[in-house]
Design a protein around this motif. Sequence first.
Motif, PDB file in Angstrom:
ATOM      1  N   ALA A  33      34.271  39.316  36.556  1.00  0.00           N
ATOM      2  CA  ALA A  33      35.481  39.716  35.833  1.00  0.00           C
ATOM      3  C   ALA A  33      35.433  41.196  35.482  1.00  0.00           C
ATOM      4  N   ASN A  34      36.593  41.760  35.211  1.00  0.00           N
ATOM      5  CA  ASN A  34      36.687  43.164  34.801  1.00  0.00           C
ATOM      6  C   ASN A  34      35.917  43.353  33.495  1.00  0.00           C
ATOM      7  N   PRO A  35      34.890  44.217  33.470  1.00  0.00           N
ATOM      8  CA  PRO A  35      34.097  44.404  32.254  1.00  0.00           C
ATOM      9  C   PRO A  35      34.915  44.885  31.059  1.00  0.00           C
ATOM     10  N   ALA A  36      36.046  45.546  31.327  1.00  0.00           N
ATOM     11  CA  ALA A  36      36.867  46.087  30.236  1.00  0.00           C
ATOM     12  C   ALA A  36      37.848  45.066  29.673  1.00  0.00           C
ATOM     13  N   ALA A  37      37.973  43.906  30.298  1.00  0.00           N
ATOM     14  CA  ALA A  37      38.938  42.902  29.842  1.00  0.00           C
ATOM     15  C   ALA A  37      38.562  42.389  28.455  1.00  0.00           C
ATOM     16  N   ASP A  38      39.576  42.138  27.643  1.00  0.00           N
ATOM     17  CA  ASP A  38      39.379  41.662  26.273  1.00  0.00           C
ATOM     18  C   ASP A  38      39.316  40.140  26.268  1.00  0.00           C
ATOM     19  N   VAL A  71      48.879  34.543  34.095  1.00  0.00           N
ATOM     20  CA  VAL A  71      48.885  35.598  33.075  1.00  0.00           C
ATOM     21  C   VAL A  71      47.567  35.599  32.312  1.00  0.00           C
ATOM     22  N   VAL A  72      47.083  34.405  31.973  1.00  0.00           N
ATOM     23  CA  VAL A  72      45.804  34.287  31.270  1.00  0.00           C
ATOM     24  C   VAL A  72      44.684  34.901  32.102  1.00  0.00           C
ATOM     25  N   LYS A  73      44.631  34.556  33.373  1.00  0.00           N
ATOM     26  CA  LYS A  73      43.555  35.031  34.244  1.00  0.00           C
ATOM     27  C   LYS A  73      43.629  36.542  34.444  1.00  0.00           C
ATOM     28  N   ARG A  74      44.841  37.073  34.527  1.00  0.00           N
ATOM     29  CA  ARG A  74      44.967  38.533  34.645  1.00  0.00           C
ATOM     30  C   ARG A  74      44.476  39.207  33.376  1.00  0.00           C
ATOM     31  N   HIS A  75      44.832  38.658  32.232  1.00  0.00           N
ATOM     32  CA  HIS A  75      44.388  39.227  30.955  1.00  0.00           C
ATOM     33  C   HIS A  75      42.864  39.252  30.875  1.00  0.00           C
ATOM     34  N   LEU A  76      42.217  38.207  31.374  1.00  0.00           N
ATOM     35  CA  LEU A  76      40.762  38.111  31.314  1.00  0.00           C
ATOM     36  C   LEU A  76      40.073  38.854  32.451  1.00  0.00           C
ATOM     37  N   GLY A  77      40.871  39.447  33.330  1.00  0.00           N
ATOM     38  CA  GLY A  77      40.293  40.228  34.415  1.00  0.00           C
ATOM     39  C   GLY A  77      39.534  39.404  35.427  1.00  0.00           C
ATOM     40  N   LEU A  78      39.944  38.151  35.595  1.00  0.00           N
ATOM     41  CA  LEU A  78      39.278  37.263  36.533  1.00  0.00           C
ATOM     42  C   LEU A  78      39.776  37.515  37.955  1.00  0.00           C
ATOM     43  N   PRO A  79      38.930  37.325  38.949  1.00  0.00           N
ATOM     44  CA  PRO A  79      39.383  37.493  40.339  1.00  0.00           C
ATOM     45  C   PRO A  79      40.572  36.586  40.630  1.00  0.00           C
ATOM     46  N   GLN A  80      41.591  37.124  41.248  1.00  0.00           N
ATOM     47  CA  GLN A  80      42.814  36.371  41.498  1.00  0.00           C
ATOM     48  C   GLN A  80      42.825  35.690  42.866  1.00  0.00           C
ATOM     49  N   ASP A  81      41.908  36.097  43.726  1.00  0.00           N
ATOM     50  CA  ASP A  81      41.954  35.603  45.101  1.00  0.00           C
ATOM     51  C   ASP A  81      40.897  34.553  45.396  1.00  0.00           C
ATOM     52  N   ALA A  82      40.245  34.058  44.361  1.00  0.00           N
ATOM     53  CA  ALA A  82      39.201  33.054  44.572  1.00  0.00           C
ATOM     54  C   ALA A  82      39.112  32.164  43.345  1.00  0.00           C
ATOM     55  N   GLY A  83      38.616  30.960  43.541  1.00  0.00           N
ATOM     56  CA  GLY A  83      38.413  30.055  42.424  1.00  0.00           C
ATOM     57  C   GLY A  83      37.198  30.461  41.608  1.00  0.00           C
ATOM     58  N   ILE A  84      36.993  29.766  40.520  1.00  0.00           N
ATOM     59  CA  ILE A  84      35.853  29.997  39.640  1.00  0.00           C
ATOM     60  C   ILE A  84      34.912  28.810  39.786  1.00  0.00           C
TER      61      ILE A  84
END
Length: 221
Positions: A136-141, A194-207
Amino acid sequence: MRIKQIPGTKGSLKWIQRLAEHHSGLFETELGAKGLLAKGDTLTWISPLASDEWAEYRDAAFLDRIGCHSLAGKLAAFWPSRGPQWDGLARDSSGQIFIIEAKAHRQELASSCQAGEASLKKISAALEQTKAALGANPAADWLNGHYQYANRLALLRFLLDNDVKAHLVFLYFTNDTAMGGPRSAAEWEESTAVVKRHLGLPQDAGIEGVVDIYIDTAALA
């Protein structure tokens, strides 16, 4: 900690109680469709159960319920007390554990951390560790806006990192007209994106270990 619940009369509390008590086969079918329940395997709900006062579990009591009591000390080091309280817990006949977070309307997606200074330090460290593990994006809140989603991811990583065969199920109920909830999986997906974008999670793959399941409340009526 064991937290007794009232019989649910609305929202996700109502629907998950009804699902666990009367429609377990429906949940098994959805898990099977996701490839998480092999043919012939059966599912046993651990909570919520009418025979257990619909109780929900957190912290060491949560580990006890899923058969991982030996991890209590490690969990206390990883996360402070009064950690995530699970809407549902289940186990299949192969030993896989399913930890479940249920939602019936969009407002349930919003939350922020209210921890005190000492707990916040431990929580922040755990979240940063989870961010790194998930790319995830290290800067994500992860403390504000969608904290509950983030802390569920952290507890899943804790289990996986300790060799527990676990899956985190985000269970989204559709057509909860009393709560004005989303009418379809597609509507839920718009909100969770929207939640996943806020958390900076990869959008093109599952978790790893995470699955979204959608169940129509009409099937539980």
